[in-house]
Design a protein around this motif. Structure first.
Motif, PDB file in Angstrom:
ATOM      1  N   GLU A   1      -7.096  12.782  17.800  1.00  0.00           N
ATOM      2  CA  GLU A   1      -7.065  11.334  17.105  1.00  0.00           C
ATOM      3  C   GLU A   1      -6.716  11.405  15.816  1.00  0.00           C
ATOM      4  OE1 GLU A   1     -10.015   7.368  16.994  1.00  0.00           O
ATOM      5  OE2 GLU A   1     -10.655   9.278  17.791  1.00  0.00           O
ATOM      6  N   ARG A   2      -5.776  10.772  15.365  1.00  0.00           N
ATOM      7  CA  ARG A   2      -5.578  10.550  13.829  1.00  0.00           C
ATOM      8  C   ARG A   2      -5.975   9.114  13.564  1.00  0.00           C
ATOM      9  NH1 ARG A   2       0.252  10.896  12.383  1.00  0.00           N
ATOM     10  NH2 ARG A   2      -0.073  13.189  13.231  1.00  0.00           N
ATOM     11  N   LYS A   3      -7.226   9.246  12.591  1.00  0.00           N
ATOM     12  CA  LYS A   3      -7.764   7.999  12.076  1.00  0.00           C
ATOM     13  C   LYS A   3      -6.884   7.419  10.888  1.00  0.00           C
ATOM     14  CE  LYS A   3     -12.075   9.295  14.188  1.00  0.00           C
ATOM     15  NZ  LYS A   3     -12.917  10.577  14.044  1.00  0.00           N
ATOM     16  N   GLN A   4      -7.010   6.152  10.774  1.00  0.00           N
ATOM     17  CA  GLN A   4      -6.201   5.574   9.567  1.00  0.00           C
ATOM     18  C   GLN A   4      -7.052   5.493   8.571  1.00  0.00           C
ATOM     19  OE1 GLN A   4      -4.652   1.642  10.318  1.00  0.00           O
ATOM     20  NE2 GLN A   4      -3.301   1.666   8.533  1.00  0.00           N
ATOM     21  N   GLU A   5      -6.828   5.717   7.437  1.00  0.00           N
ATOM     22  CA  GLU A   5      -7.463   5.914   6.275  1.00  0.00           C
ATOM     23  C   GLU A   5      -6.669   5.009   5.405  1.00  0.00           C
ATOM     24  OE1 GLU A   5      -7.420  10.015   4.774  1.00  0.00           O
ATOM     25  OE2 GLU A   5      -8.361  10.627   6.501  1.00  0.00           O
ATOM     26  N   LYS A   6      -7.210   3.646   5.208  1.00  0.00           N
ATOM     27  CA  LYS A   6      -6.634   2.402   4.336  1.00  0.00           C
ATOM     28  C   LYS A   6      -7.300   2.446   3.018  1.00  0.00           C
ATOM     29  CE  LYS A   6      -5.085  -1.814   6.114  1.00  0.00           C
ATOM     30  NZ  LYS A   6      -5.149  -2.890   7.040  1.00  0.00           N
ATOM     31  N   GLU A   7      -6.497   2.615   2.169  1.00  0.00           N
ATOM     32  CA  GLU A   7      -6.864   2.744   0.771  1.00  0.00           C
ATOM     33  C   GLU A   7      -5.772   1.896   0.145  1.00  0.00           C
ATOM     34  OE1 GLU A   7      -7.415   5.645  -2.979  1.00  0.00           O
ATOM     35  OE2 GLU A   7      -7.944   6.441  -1.111  1.00  0.00           O
ATOM     36  N   VAL A   8      -5.945   0.628  -0.204  1.00  0.00           N
ATOM     37  CA  VAL A   8      -5.117  -0.030  -0.987  1.00  0.00           C
ATOM     38  C   VAL A   8      -5.824  -0.451  -2.327  1.00  0.00           C
ATOM     39  CG1 VAL A   8      -3.813  -2.293  -1.131  1.00  0.00           C
ATOM     40  CG2 VAL A   8      -3.989  -1.176   1.079  1.00  0.00           C
ATOM     41  N   LYS A   9      -4.875  -0.063  -3.695  1.00  0.00           N
ATOM     42  CA  LYS A   9      -5.509  -0.289  -4.664  1.00  0.00           C
ATOM     43  C   LYS A   9      -5.128  -1.920  -5.268  1.00  0.00           C
ATOM     44  CE  LYS A   9      -4.964   4.474  -6.179  1.00  0.00           C
ATOM     45  NZ  LYS A   9      -4.224   5.533  -6.799  1.00  0.00           N
ATOM     46  N   GLU A  10      -5.776  -2.057  -6.134  1.00  0.00           N
ATOM     47  CA  GLU A  10      -5.868  -3.541  -6.787  1.00  0.00           C
ATOM     48  C   GLU A  10      -4.328  -3.708  -7.412  1.00  0.00           C
ATOM     49  OE1 GLU A  10      -7.122  -7.137  -8.000  1.00  0.00           O
ATOM     50  OE2 GLU A  10      -8.304  -5.726  -6.999  1.00  0.00           O
ATOM     51  N   GLY A  11      -3.655  -4.724  -7.057  1.00  0.00           N
ATOM     52  CA  GLY A  11      -2.164  -4.951  -7.295  1.00  0.00           C
ATOM     53  C   GLY A  11      -1.335  -4.363  -6.311  1.00  0.00           C
ATOM     54  N   GLU A  12      -1.462  -3.391  -5.746  1.00  0.00           N
ATOM     55  CA  GLU A  12      -0.779  -2.796  -4.543  1.00  0.00           C
ATOM     56  C   GLU A  12      -0.534  -3.672  -3.354  1.00  0.00           C
ATOM     57  OE1 GLU A  12      -1.584   1.335  -3.833  1.00  0.00           O
ATOM     58  OE2 GLU A  12      -0.761   1.945  -5.588  1.00  0.00           O
ATOM     59  N   ARG A  13       0.709  -3.499  -2.795  1.00  0.00           N
ATOM     60  CA  ARG A  13       0.850  -4.117  -1.377  1.00  0.00           C
ATOM     61  C   ARG A  13       1.555  -3.048  -0.619  1.00  0.00           C
ATOM     62  NH1 ARG A  13       5.377  -8.662  -1.139  1.00  0.00           N
ATOM     63  NH2 ARG A  13       6.781  -7.402  -2.556  1.00  0.00           N
ATOM     64  N   VAL A  14       1.558  -3.144   0.758  1.00  0.00           N
ATOM     65  CA  VAL A  14       1.941  -2.174   1.433  1.00  0.00           C
ATOM     66  C   VAL A  14       3.516  -2.954   2.146  1.00  0.00           C
ATOM     67  CG1 VAL A  14       1.845  -0.784   3.606  1.00  0.00           C
ATOM     68  CG2 VAL A  14      -0.175  -1.057   2.324  1.00  0.00           C
ATOM     69  N   LEU A  15       4.602  -2.138   1.870  1.00  0.00           N
ATOM     70  CA  LEU A  15       5.848  -2.489   2.026  1.00  0.00           C
ATOM     71  C   LEU A  15       6.022  -2.150   3.769  1.00  0.00           C
ATOM     72  CD1 LEU A  15       8.008  -2.200  -1.098  1.00  0.00           C
ATOM     73  CD2 LEU A  15       6.667  -4.299  -0.023  1.00  0.00           C
ATOM     74  N   ARG A  16       5.799  -0.831   3.859  1.00  0.00           N
ATOM     75  CA  ARG A  16       5.970  -0.479   5.209  1.00  0.00           C
ATOM     76  C   ARG A  16       5.335   0.682   5.390  1.00  0.00           C
ATOM     77  NH1 ARG A  16      10.994  -0.722   8.231  1.00  0.00           N
ATOM     78  NH2 ARG A  16      11.428   0.980   9.413  1.00  0.00           N
TER      79      ARG A  16
END
Length: 139
Positions: A74-89
């Motif tokens: 199992e690969r777990k999603q490590e979600k780390e989004v910094k302030e001002g960033e957005r995920v494009l893909r």
């Protein structure tokens, strides 16, 4: 009445084709990645190499039941989004993968070993000694 408009549906379909990327998802892409394995055999043991890139060894489980070997990871999603960033893909796969296969002979679970290095799981599965048939003498 003579105001007929001529349309070319093929041209209308391709009008934005080269401007935006188009992703043609196949059925394999929708199922997620497959675990690739190589299985080798010699007189004493089976050797299995399974590709599990990006996995942690704590999240990999191997079960042996006679001649049947099952590998689950199992690969777990490590979600780390910094302030001002957005995920494009996001193209990386998160979830579980599993694979089971049957070998030609029972496995000696006590002598089996596993190593995980650089995304490749290496199993050494010694063959269980075949049970000798015994002829009973009748008194």
């Amino acid at each position: 009445m003579s105001n007929l408009i001529r349309r070319d549906p093929f041209n209308e379909l391709l009008r934005g084709f080269f401007i935006r990327p188009v992703d043609f998802a196949t059925s394999d892409d929708l199922e997620g990645p497959k675990m690739r394995v190589d299985i080798e055999e010699d007189a004493a043991a089976y050797r299995v190499h399974a590709e599990l890139p990006g996995m942690k060894k704590e999240d990999i489980h191997v079960h042996i039941d006679g001649p049947v070997v099952s590998i689950n990871a199992e690969r777990k999603q490590e979600k780390e989004v910094k302030e001002g960033e957005r995920v494009l893909r996001t193209e990386r796969y998160f979830g579980t993968v599993s694979r089971s296969f049957q070998l030609g002979q029972d496995i000696d679970e006590g002598g089996a070993s596993a190593k995980f290095n650089d995304g490749v799981l290496e199993l050494t599965l010694p063959k269980k000694a075949p049970v000798q048939t015994r002829k009973l003498s009748i008194d």
